[in-house]
Motif scaffolding. Structure first.
Motif, PDB file in Angstrom:
ATOM      1  N   LYS A  19       0.838  -1.198   0.000  1.00  0.00           N
ATOM      2  CA  LYS A  19       0.000   0.000   0.000  1.00  0.00           C
ATOM      3  C   LYS A  19       0.879   1.256   0.000  1.00  0.00           C
ATOM      4  O   LYS A  19       0.582   2.233  -0.687  1.00  0.00           O
ATOM      5  N   VAL A  22       2.065   1.788  -3.511  1.00  0.00           N
ATOM      6  CA  VAL A  22       1.122   2.150  -4.591  1.00  0.00           C
ATOM      7  C   VAL A  22       0.125   3.242  -4.220  1.00  0.00           C
ATOM      8  O   VAL A  22      -0.578   3.746  -5.101  1.00  0.00           O
ATOM      9  N   PRO A  31      -8.720   3.977  -1.084  1.00  0.00           N
ATOM     10  CA  PRO A  31      -8.850   2.602  -1.577  1.00  0.00           C
ATOM     11  C   PRO A  31      -8.009   2.382  -2.834  1.00  0.00           C
ATOM     12  O   PRO A  31      -7.788   3.317  -3.604  1.00  0.00           O
ATOM     13  N   GLY A  32      -7.535   1.131  -2.997  1.00  0.00           N
ATOM     14  CA  GLY A  32      -6.746   0.798  -4.180  1.00  0.00           C
ATOM     15  C   GLY A  32      -7.578   0.974  -5.441  1.00  0.00           C
ATOM     16  O   GLY A  32      -8.817   0.947  -5.403  1.00  0.00           O
ATOM     17  N   PHE A  33      -6.889   1.140  -6.517  1.00  0.00           N
ATOM     18  CA  PHE A  33      -7.596   1.467  -7.747  1.00  0.00           C
ATOM     19  C   PHE A  33      -6.858   0.884  -8.942  1.00  0.00           C
ATOM     20  O   PHE A  33      -5.641   1.029  -9.076  1.00  0.00           O
ATOM     21  N   ILE A  34      -7.583   0.179  -9.781  1.00  0.00           N
ATOM     22  CA  ILE A  34      -7.042  -0.217 -11.082  1.00  0.00           C
ATOM     23  C   ILE A  34      -7.969   0.416 -12.111  1.00  0.00           C
ATOM     24  O   ILE A  34      -9.196   0.243 -12.045  1.00  0.00           O
ATOM     25  N   HIS A  38      -8.266  -0.355 -17.970  1.00  0.00           N
ATOM     26  CA  HIS A  38      -7.211  -1.378 -17.992  1.00  0.00           C
ATOM     27  C   HIS A  38      -7.818  -2.764 -17.727  1.00  0.00           C
ATOM     28  O   HIS A  38      -7.396  -3.754 -18.312  1.00  0.00           O
ATOM     29  N   ILE A  39      -8.806  -2.783 -16.824  1.00  0.00           N
ATOM     30  CA  ILE A  39      -9.469  -4.075 -16.534  1.00  0.00           C
ATOM     31  C   ILE A  39     -10.203  -4.563 -17.796  1.00  0.00           C
ATOM     32  O   ILE A  39     -10.136  -5.739 -18.155  1.00  0.00           O
ATOM     33  N   ASN A  41      -9.454  -3.800 -20.875  1.00  0.00           N
ATOM     34  CA  ASN A  41      -8.450  -4.249 -21.855  1.00  0.00           C
ATOM     35  C   ASN A  41      -7.931  -5.637 -21.512  1.00  0.00           C
ATOM     36  O   ASN A  41      -7.693  -6.460 -22.398  1.00  0.00           O
ATOM     37  N   ALA A  42      -7.746  -5.878 -20.203  1.00  0.00           N
ATOM     38  CA  ALA A  42      -7.249  -7.190 -19.769  1.00  0.00           C
ATOM     39  C   ALA A  42      -8.274  -8.277 -20.104  1.00  0.00           C
ATOM     40  O   ALA A  42      -7.913  -9.370 -20.552  1.00  0.00           O
ATOM     41  N   GLN A  43      -9.548  -7.956 -19.894  1.00  0.00           N
ATOM     42  CA  GLN A  43     -10.596  -8.922 -20.228  1.00  0.00           C
ATOM     43  C   GLN A  43     -10.618  -9.162 -21.744  1.00  0.00           C
ATOM     44  O   GLN A  43     -10.906 -10.266 -22.206  1.00  0.00           O
ATOM     45  N   ILE A  45      -8.193  -9.468 -23.603  1.00  0.00           N
ATOM     46  CA  ILE A  45      -7.193 -10.485 -23.979  1.00  0.00           C
ATOM     47  C   ILE A  45      -7.857 -11.869 -23.974  1.00  0.00           C
ATOM     48  O   ILE A  45      -7.587 -12.706 -24.828  1.00  0.00           O
ATOM     49  N   ILE A  46      -8.756 -12.069 -23.002  1.00  0.00           N
ATOM     50  CA  ILE A  46      -9.468 -13.358 -22.966  1.00  0.00           C
ATOM     51  C   ILE A  46     -10.521 -13.389 -24.073  1.00  0.00           C
ATOM     52  O   ILE A  46     -10.593 -14.345 -24.853  1.00  0.00           O
ATOM     53  N   THR A  98     -11.978 -20.733 -18.898  1.00  0.00           N
ATOM     54  CA  THR A  98     -11.581 -19.328 -19.042  1.00  0.00           C
ATOM     55  C   THR A  98     -12.128 -18.737 -20.345  1.00  0.00           C
ATOM     56  O   THR A  98     -12.637 -17.618 -20.371  1.00  0.00           O
ATOM     57  N   TYR A  99     -12.026 -19.518 -21.427  1.00  0.00           N
ATOM     58  CA  TYR A  99     -12.462 -19.004 -22.732  1.00  0.00           C
ATOM     59  C   TYR A  99     -13.931 -19.358 -23.036  1.00  0.00           C
ATOM     60  O   TYR A  99     -14.380 -19.194 -24.157  1.00  0.00           O
TER      61      TYR A  99
END
Lengths: 170, 164
Positions: A19, A22, A31-34, A38-39, A41-43, A45-46, A98-99
């Motif tokens: 903590k 970051v 609170p943490g944050f992404i 980006h999330i 974009n990551a999805q 990829i799947i 996953t796919y």
């Protein structure tokens, strides 16, 4: 009567090093944050990873067939081979879930479950494993995604019948 | 699957990611970066799979939790498994996982678990038969009584100081 001594238990509170690393502007309370983009974009990829899935499953199915052929011809290696079958079935299940290839996920799970008990010398077991390999090959070549409709039902039936018929012949 | 997760973490922009192909390589990477190295170079979170059939992921976690060095022993661990059964989930928890993620993998799930590790760190419990993050999460409505039998007074509570 002896009184039972309480366990020696220590509760250790650590500094939250990640903590500190970051936290924006060193604000440890925030609170943490992404970034949601980006999330997303990551999805992506799947979601766009059909080629990866196909490549990985093709390779896993090829290995599965090779290992199985080896097990039948070299009983000495059967223990190692059944472990490898378990690993490959688990991998196929993992990738398929996953796919979102539900049918492949179903067969991968079924083979993984069965591979705990495989006796390569047992004809009934041979039939059951072979049935899994065959239907997974069809599910792959037909690229059946999701529930898979009538063909999926048929393939599940083939494996289900093999398990029901041959399991009782143990 | 490791490649996929690496690509996703890269999208999250989490910083440096080290991917290894074997448990032995993972141990070497942890030793190299977390012992006698500046804290800024330390690995912050370990992500491991169950790695069936030998369940090497559990053995790796055990290695981490019994390590001589604090900078390794207290590493947060995200334990992933394609097995949804309770035995595996509990094994992960009892071996010292900080968070357990049952696959299928999704970006949302991965982000949620990572943020949970960062925002809600749990104290570590050191007991004769266990070392790892506190396994208690919350009291459910069905669970009327406290399962922990030890009283607060029987536990030693320590807080790491900034100078440590």
């Amino acid at each position: 009567m002896n009184q039972r001594q309480p366990e020696q238990v220590e509760v250790i509170h650590r500094i939250n090093r990640i903590k500190k690393k970051v936290a924006p502007d060193g604000n440890m309370g925030a609170p943490g944050f992404i970034n949601p983009d980006h999330i997303k974009n990551a999805q992506g990829i799947i979601d766009d990873g059909e080629d990866t899935y196909k490549k990985e499953i093709a390779s896993a199915l090829k290995q599965l067939s090779t290992e199985w052929a080896k097990a039948k011809t070299s009983p000495d290696t059967s223990k190692e081979v059944t472990k490898e079958i378990y690993r490959l079935a688990n991998y196929i299940k993992d990738m398929a879930s996953t796919y979102e290839y539900e049918l492949m996920d179903y067969f991968g799970h079924s083979l993984r479950k069965f591979s705990d008990q495989i006796d390569v010398q047992n004809k009934a077991h041979q039939t059951i494993v072979q049935a899994h390999i065959d239907v997974m090959g069809v599910a792959y070549s037909q690229n059946i995604k999701g529930q898979g409709g009538e063909m999926a039902k048929e393939l599940k039936l083939i494996v289900g019948k093999a398990i029901a018929k041959y399991s009782s012949e143990d | 699957m490791a490649d996929l997760m690496t690509s996703m973490l890269r999208e999250f922009n989490v910083g440096k990611i080290i991917t290894t192909c074997s448990v032995q390589d993972a141990k070497e990477a942890v030793n190299l970066r977390n012992i006698n190295a500046p804290p800024s170079n330390h690995i912050d979170i370990v992500i491991t799979d169950l790695l069936p059939p030998q369940e090497d992921g559990l053995k790796f976690m055990e290695w981490l939790r019994t390590h001589d060095e604090e900078s390794v022993r207290f590493l947060p661990i995200l334990f992933c498994s394609a097995h949804a059964n309770m035995r595996i989930v509990l094994s992960g928890r009892d071996t010292g996982a900080t968070e357990v993620m049952v696959k299928p993998l999704t970006a949302e799930k991965l982000a949620h678990r990572l943020l949970h590790i960062i925002d809600k760190p749990r104290p570590y419990i050191k007991a004769p038969s266990f070392f790892g993050p506190d396994r208690r999460r919350q009291m459910t409505s069905e669970q009327k009584t406290e399962r922990r039998t030890l009283k607060q007074k029987d536990m030693k509570v320590s807080h790491e100081s900034e100078a440590a």
